[in-house]
Design an enzyme around this catalytic site. Structure first.
Site, PDB file in Angstrom:
ATOM      1  N   CYS A   1      17.362 -15.411 -38.549  1.00 35.14           N
ATOM      2  CA  CYS A   1      16.488 -16.145 -37.615  1.00 35.14           C
ATOM      3  C   CYS A   1      15.941 -17.348 -38.369  1.00 35.14           C
ATOM      4  O   CYS A   1      16.526 -17.781 -39.369  1.00 35.14           O
ATOM      5  CB  CYS A   1      15.399 -15.239 -37.058  1.00 35.14           C
ATOM      6  SG  CYS A   1      14.292 -14.551 -38.322  1.00 35.14           S
TER       7      CYS A   1
ATOM      8  N   ARG B   1      12.018 -11.788 -36.351  1.00 38.46           N
ATOM      9  CA  ARG B   1      13.163 -11.221 -35.634  1.00 38.46           C
ATOM     10  C   ARG B   1      14.233 -10.614 -36.532  1.00 38.46           C
ATOM     11  O   ARG B   1      14.676  -9.483 -36.286  1.00 38.46           O
ATOM     12  CB  ARG B   1      13.800 -12.305 -34.747  1.00 38.46           C
ATOM     13  CG  ARG B   1      12.895 -12.746 -33.614  1.00 38.46           C
ATOM     14  CD  ARG B   1      13.386 -14.027 -32.993  1.00 38.46           C
ATOM     15  NE  ARG B   1      13.239 -15.165 -33.899  1.00 38.46           N
ATOM     16  CZ  ARG B   1      13.698 -16.384 -33.680  1.00 38.46           C
ATOM     17  NH1 ARG B   1      14.367 -16.622 -32.562  1.00 38.46           N
ATOM     18  NH2 ARG B   1      13.486 -17.354 -34.542  1.00 38.46           N
TER      19      ARG B   1
ATOM     20  N   ASP C   1      11.823 -16.485 -30.210  1.00 39.93           N
ATOM     21  CA  ASP C   1      10.881 -16.544 -31.324  1.00 39.93           C
ATOM     22  C   ASP C   1       9.507 -16.051 -30.858  1.00 39.93           C
ATOM     23  O   ASP C   1       8.903 -16.652 -29.967  1.00 39.93           O
ATOM     24  CB  ASP C   1      10.799 -18.011 -31.770  1.00 39.93           C
ATOM     25  CG  ASP C   1       9.951 -18.203 -33.007  1.00 39.93           C
ATOM     26  OD1 ASP C   1       9.253 -17.248 -33.406  1.00 39.93           O
ATOM     27  OD2 ASP C   1       9.985 -19.313 -33.563  1.00 39.93           O
TER      28      ASP C   1
END
Ligand code: 4NP
Length: 173
Positions: free
Chosen positions: A24, A30, A142
């Protein structure tokens, strides 16, 4: 955007060893969660010897840090203990991993552009392509600037996607 299981994932089903890197932006929300959720799926299936898992970020500003406290708390409530320390993506990752799983389109495009060879570019896939539910989502979004629901959604998507990813990598289809 239509989801499609990438052929490169199906091709790994017959391999003795499968090395997966989750990526990420910051490697504090994440991707360390994806690594933790996938590790739990691998452990539950007693497939530890076959899988090597790691995660990394395209932005190195959080290097060395544990996952964001909010991510750790939400993950812990579901039984995941996230202990990864953030690190940036390295060029050697393209050699050292069979599958590079991007959380969003920006991660995906950057990882594809950085790939040193066309074969390496093929290794870059999107996490959302393995998710069966959540038709409203076109990526793993996000959560950094979101509230609790953003972190919960990330975990929901990852739990769905990692089970499916494991199945695809385990069964020659
Ligand atoms: P992640 O979340 O990419 O899921 O780890 C973020 C973490 C930090 C930042 C952005 C996204 N940041 O800009 O610092």
């Amino acid at each position: 955007m239509k989801r499609e299981i990438p052929e490169v994932a199906r091709e790994l089903a017959g391999k003795d060893k499968v090395r997966i890197l989750f990526v990420c932006l910051g490697n504090i929300c994440r991707s360390p969660a994806a690594e933790g959720v996938m590790q739990a799926v691998v452990d539950n299936n007693r497939a530890n010897k076959r899988f090597k898992l790691d995660s990394a970020g395209l932005y190195g500003g959080h290097a060395g840090e544990l996952p964001d406290r909010r991510m750790r708390v939400h993950a812990f409530q579901r039984g995941y203990n996230l202990t990864h320390h953030s690190r940036p993506v390295r060029m050697s990752d393209y050699d050292n991993f069979d599958l590079i799983v991007a959380m969003d389109h920006s991660n995906y495009d950057r990882l594809r552009t950085m790939a040193p060879t066309l074969e390496d570019e093929r290794k870059v896939v999107r996490m959302i392509d393995f998710v069966k539910g959540f038709p409203q989502c076109d990526c793993v979004p996000d959560p950094y600037y979101d509230g609790a629901e953003g972190f919960e959604l990330v975990l929901d998507l990852l739990e769905d996607g990692c089970v499916n990813l494991f199945d695809i990598l385990s069964v020659k289809q």
